[in-house]
Design a protein around this motif. Structure first.
Motif, PDB file in Angstrom:
ATOM      1  N   ARG A   1       2.761  38.675  45.192  1.00  0.00           N
ATOM      2  CA  ARG A   1       3.152  38.712  46.606  1.00  0.00           C
ATOM      3  C   ARG A   1       4.593  38.274  46.786  1.00  0.00           C
ATOM      4  NH1 ARG A   1      -0.919  36.399  48.284  1.00  0.00           N
ATOM      5  NH2 ARG A   1      -0.174  34.251  48.304  1.00  0.00           N
ATOM      6  N   ARG A   2       4.983  37.198  46.080  1.00  0.00           N
ATOM      7  CA  ARG A   2       6.356  36.703  46.174  1.00  0.00           C
ATOM      8  C   ARG A   2       7.344  37.720  45.621  1.00  0.00           C
ATOM      9  NH1 ARG A   2       5.341  32.258  44.346  1.00  0.00           N
ATOM     10  NH2 ARG A   2       5.813  32.574  42.122  1.00  0.00           N
ATOM     11  N   LEU A   3       6.950  38.425  44.555  1.00  0.00           N
ATOM     12  CA  LEU A   3       7.812  39.439  43.962  1.00  0.00           C
ATOM     13  C   LEU A   3       8.042  40.598  44.932  1.00  0.00           C
ATOM     14  CD1 LEU A   3       9.360  40.346  41.452  1.00  0.00           C
ATOM     15  CD2 LEU A   3       7.262  41.416  40.618  1.00  0.00           C
ATOM     16  N   ARG A   4       6.977  41.002  45.603  1.00  0.00           N
ATOM     17  CA  ARG A   4       7.105  42.091  46.577  1.00  0.00           C
ATOM     18  C   ARG A   4       8.011  41.684  47.744  1.00  0.00           C
ATOM     19  NH1 ARG A   4       1.486  42.717  45.605  1.00  0.00           N
ATOM     20  NH2 ARG A   4       1.012  41.584  47.523  1.00  0.00           N
ATOM     21  N   GLN A   5       7.902  40.430  48.140  1.00  0.00           N
ATOM     22  CA  GLN A   5       8.745  39.937  49.237  1.00  0.00           C
ATOM     23  C   GLN A   5      10.211  39.935  48.853  1.00  0.00           C
ATOM     24  OE1 GLN A   5       7.012  36.128  50.162  1.00  0.00           O
ATOM     25  NE2 GLN A   5       5.355  37.008  51.438  1.00  0.00           N
ATOM     26  N   GLU A   6      10.499  39.545  47.587  1.00  0.00           N
ATOM     27  CA  GLU A   6      11.894  39.524  47.113  1.00  0.00           C
ATOM     28  C   GLU A   6      12.461  40.940  47.046  1.00  0.00           C
ATOM     29  OE1 GLU A   6      11.783  37.536  43.401  1.00  0.00           O
ATOM     30  OE2 GLU A   6      11.506  35.522  44.278  1.00  0.00           O
ATOM     31  N   GLU A   7      11.633  41.896  46.567  1.00  0.00           N
ATOM     32  CA  GLU A   7      12.089  43.284  46.484  1.00  0.00           C
ATOM     33  C   GLU A   7      12.372  43.840  47.877  1.00  0.00           C
ATOM     34  OE1 GLU A   7       8.984  45.226  44.430  1.00  0.00           O
ATOM     35  OE2 GLU A   7       9.638  44.564  42.423  1.00  0.00           O
ATOM     36  N   LYS A   8      11.484  43.482  48.789  1.00  0.00           N
ATOM     37  CA  LYS A   8      11.669  43.947  50.165  1.00  0.00           C
ATOM     38  C   LYS A   8      12.928  43.362  50.792  1.00  0.00           C
ATOM     39  CE  LYS A   8       9.084  44.381  54.478  1.00  0.00           C
ATOM     40  NZ  LYS A   8       7.812  44.052  55.175  1.00  0.00           N
ATOM     41  N   ALA A   9      13.165  42.073  50.471  1.00  0.00           N
ATOM     42  CA  ALA A   9      14.365  41.411  51.004  1.00  0.00           C
ATOM     43  C   ALA A   9      15.622  42.056  50.464  1.00  0.00           C
ATOM     44  CB  ALA A   9      14.325  39.929  50.676  1.00  0.00           C
ATOM     45  N   GLN A  10      15.621  42.444  49.191  1.00  0.00           N
ATOM     46  CA  GLN A  10      16.790  43.084  48.584  1.00  0.00           C
ATOM     47  C   GLN A  10      17.055  44.453  49.218  1.00  0.00           C
ATOM     48  OE1 GLN A  10      16.086  43.194  44.383  1.00  0.00           O
ATOM     49  NE2 GLN A  10      16.430  40.967  44.096  1.00  0.00           N
ATOM     50  N   VAL A  11      15.953  45.191  49.472  1.00  0.00           N
ATOM     51  CA  VAL A  11      16.118  46.503  50.115  1.00  0.00           C
ATOM     52  C   VAL A  11      16.725  46.351  51.504  1.00  0.00           C
ATOM     53  CG1 VAL A  11      14.885  48.500  51.052  1.00  0.00           C
ATOM     54  CG2 VAL A  11      14.269  47.569  48.796  1.00  0.00           C
ATOM     55  N   GLN A  12      16.238  45.383  52.292  1.00  0.00           N
ATOM     56  CA  GLN A  12      16.762  45.154  53.640  1.00  0.00           C
ATOM     57  C   GLN A  12      18.219  44.718  53.610  1.00  0.00           C
ATOM     58  OE1 GLN A  12      14.018  42.356  55.303  1.00  0.00           O
ATOM     59  NE2 GLN A  12      12.516  43.927  55.916  1.00  0.00           N
ATOM     60  N   LYS A  13      18.564  43.906  52.573  1.00  0.00           N
ATOM     61  CA  LYS A  13      19.941  43.459  52.439  1.00  0.00           C
ATOM     62  C   LYS A  13      20.856  44.633  52.136  1.00  0.00           C
ATOM     63  CE  LYS A  13      22.805  40.148  49.903  1.00  0.00           C
ATOM     64  NZ  LYS A  13      22.827  39.123  48.842  1.00  0.00           N
ATOM     65  N   ALA A  14      20.375  45.526  51.282  1.00  0.00           N
ATOM     66  CA  ALA A  14      21.175  46.703  50.943  1.00  0.00           C
ATOM     67  C   ALA A  14      21.410  47.576  52.173  1.00  0.00           C
ATOM     68  CB  ALA A  14      20.476  47.495  49.843  1.00  0.00           C
ATOM     69  N   LYS A  15      20.370  47.739  53.005  1.00  0.00           N
ATOM     70  CA  LYS A  15      20.512  48.533  54.225  1.00  0.00           C
ATOM     71  C   LYS A  15      21.512  47.907  55.182  1.00  0.00           C
ATOM     72  CE  LYS A  15      15.933  50.690  54.296  1.00  0.00           C
ATOM     73  NZ  LYS A  15      14.658  50.809  55.042  1.00  0.00           N
ATOM     74  N   ALA A  16      21.452  46.554  55.266  1.00  0.00           N
ATOM     75  CA  ALA A  16      22.365  45.843  56.163  1.00  0.00           C
ATOM     76  C   ALA A  16      23.807  46.027  55.724  1.00  0.00           C
ATOM     77  CB  ALA A  16      21.988  44.369  56.212  1.00  0.00           C
ATOM     78  N   VAL A  17      24.044  45.965  54.399  1.00  0.00           N
ATOM     79  CA  VAL A  17      25.402  46.137  53.871  1.00  0.00           C
ATOM     80  C   VAL A  17      25.908  47.539  54.166  1.00  0.00           C
ATOM     81  CG1 VAL A  17      26.763  46.253  51.758  1.00  0.00           C
ATOM     82  CG2 VAL A  17      25.129  44.382  52.089  1.00  0.00           C
ATOM     83  N   LYS A  18      25.033  48.508  53.994  1.00  0.00           N
ATOM     84  CA  LYS A  18      25.415  49.897  54.237  1.00  0.00           C
ATOM     85  C   LYS A  18      25.740  50.123  55.716  1.00  0.00           C
ATOM     86  CE  LYS A  18      23.776  54.588  53.505  1.00  0.00           C
ATOM     87  NZ  LYS A  18      22.651  55.435  53.010  1.00  0.00           N
ATOM     88  N   LEU A  19      24.910  49.564  56.621  1.00  0.00           N
ATOM     89  CA  LEU A  19      25.132  49.689  58.063  1.00  0.00           C
ATOM     90  C   LEU A  19      26.434  49.052  58.486  1.00  0.00           C
ATOM     91  CD1 LEU A  19      24.042  50.566  60.828  1.00  0.00           C
ATOM     92  CD2 LEU A  19      22.838  48.378  60.963  1.00  0.00           C
ATOM     93  N   LEU A  20      26.713  47.840  57.948  1.00  0.00           N
ATOM     94  CA  LEU A  20      27.957  47.134  58.264  1.00  0.00           C
ATOM     95  C   LEU A  20      29.155  47.915  57.809  1.00  0.00           C
ATOM     96  CD1 LEU A  20      29.268  44.603  59.416  1.00  0.00           C
ATOM     97  CD2 LEU A  20      29.022  43.521  57.168  1.00  0.00           C
ATOM     98  N   SER A  21      29.048  48.529  56.649  1.00  0.00           N
ATOM     99  CA  SER A  21      30.146  49.330  56.117  1.00  0.00           C
ATOM    100  C   SER A  21      30.433  50.519  57.021  1.00  0.00           C
ATOM    101  CB  SER A  21      29.786  49.816  54.712  1.00  0.00           C
ATOM    102  OG  SER A  21      30.798  50.669  54.231  1.00  0.00           O
ATOM    103  N   GLY A  22      29.351  51.116  57.544  1.00  0.00           N
ATOM    104  CA  GLY A  22      29.528  52.261  58.437  1.00  0.00           C
ATOM    105  C   GLY A  22      30.204  51.873  59.736  1.00  0.00           C
ATOM    106  N   VAL A  23      29.860  50.678  60.248  1.00  0.00           N
ATOM    107  CA  VAL A  23      30.486  50.201  61.497  1.00  0.00           C
ATOM    108  C   VAL A  23      31.960  49.948  61.312  1.00  0.00           C
ATOM    109  CG1 VAL A  23      30.507  48.318  63.174  1.00  0.00           C
ATOM    110  CG2 VAL A  23      28.323  49.254  62.373  1.00  0.00           C
TER     111      VAL A  23
END
Length: 203
Positions: free
Chosen positions: A11-33
């Protein structure tokens, strides 16, 4: 041999993977702005408006709402035409006569009489339509009438309805005491008053 992960670890591993995916999306969105902020926005030029000039007539031909033509070029050989466009139909005379005619009067008297007159030329109306007078004489049945000869109430009303520039009315005589008053200009008669009791110009 790798030990199996417990449920908590999975469960903790899945949460970390999910957090990394969300972080990547945030970085991409910020770059676009940031890229959007540095872009130049082009605005299309405002087209020139095709403005139309509205001409206002400084001196209108007539000050009244109803235009009545002049007597110029009148021919006695033309037939009578008539209308009720400026008829005075409001209120009543002091002798308790309504100015507005009834539907029956319109059908059996006004329309009937003027329909017959339409068949006559103005020469016939003015010079051939006669009525008996004293001394075995005859006088014109229909004729112009000076406004000053009418009762004062009619003279005042004439001005009230905006006809003060016309100092002569035209009177048609019908059966008994019935009269039609108006304005004759060129070959056209504008009916103003339909009178039943001969009080506008009493004899």
């Amino acid at each position: 041999m790798t030990d199996k992960l417990s449920k908590a670890q999975k469960r903790r591993l899945r949460q970390e993977e999910k957090a990394q995916v969300q972080k990547a999306k945030a970085v991409k969105l910020l770059s676009g702005v940031e890229n959007l902020a540095t872009k130049t926005v082009k605005i299309a030029p405002i087209p020139e408006l095709d403005l139309k000039i509205v001409k206002v007539q400084e001196q209108p031909d007539r000050t009244k709402s109803v235009y009545i033509p002049s007597e110029e070029k009148f021919s006695f050989d033309c037939n009578l035409t008539w209308c009720t466009t400026i008829s005075d139909l409001e209120g009543e005379w002091s002798w308790k006569e309504q100015r507005r005619w009834t539907e029956e009067e319109w059908n059996t008297q006004i329309l009937l009489n003027f329909s017959l007159l339409e068949k006559s030329t103005w020469s016939e109306i003015l010079f051939e339509h006669k009525t008996p007078a004293k001394g075995d004489k005859s006088v014109p049945k229909h004729h112009p009438q000076e406004l000053t000869t009418l009762v004062k109430e009619a003279q005042t009303r004439w001005i009230e309805i905006g006809l003060e520039e016309y100092d002569t009315a035209f009177r048609f005589r019908f059966t008994g005491t019935i009269r039609a008053w108006g304005i004759k200009l060129q070959g056209h008669f504008y009916l103003i008053w339909w009178e039943r009791y001969h009080n506008i110009y009493p004899v």
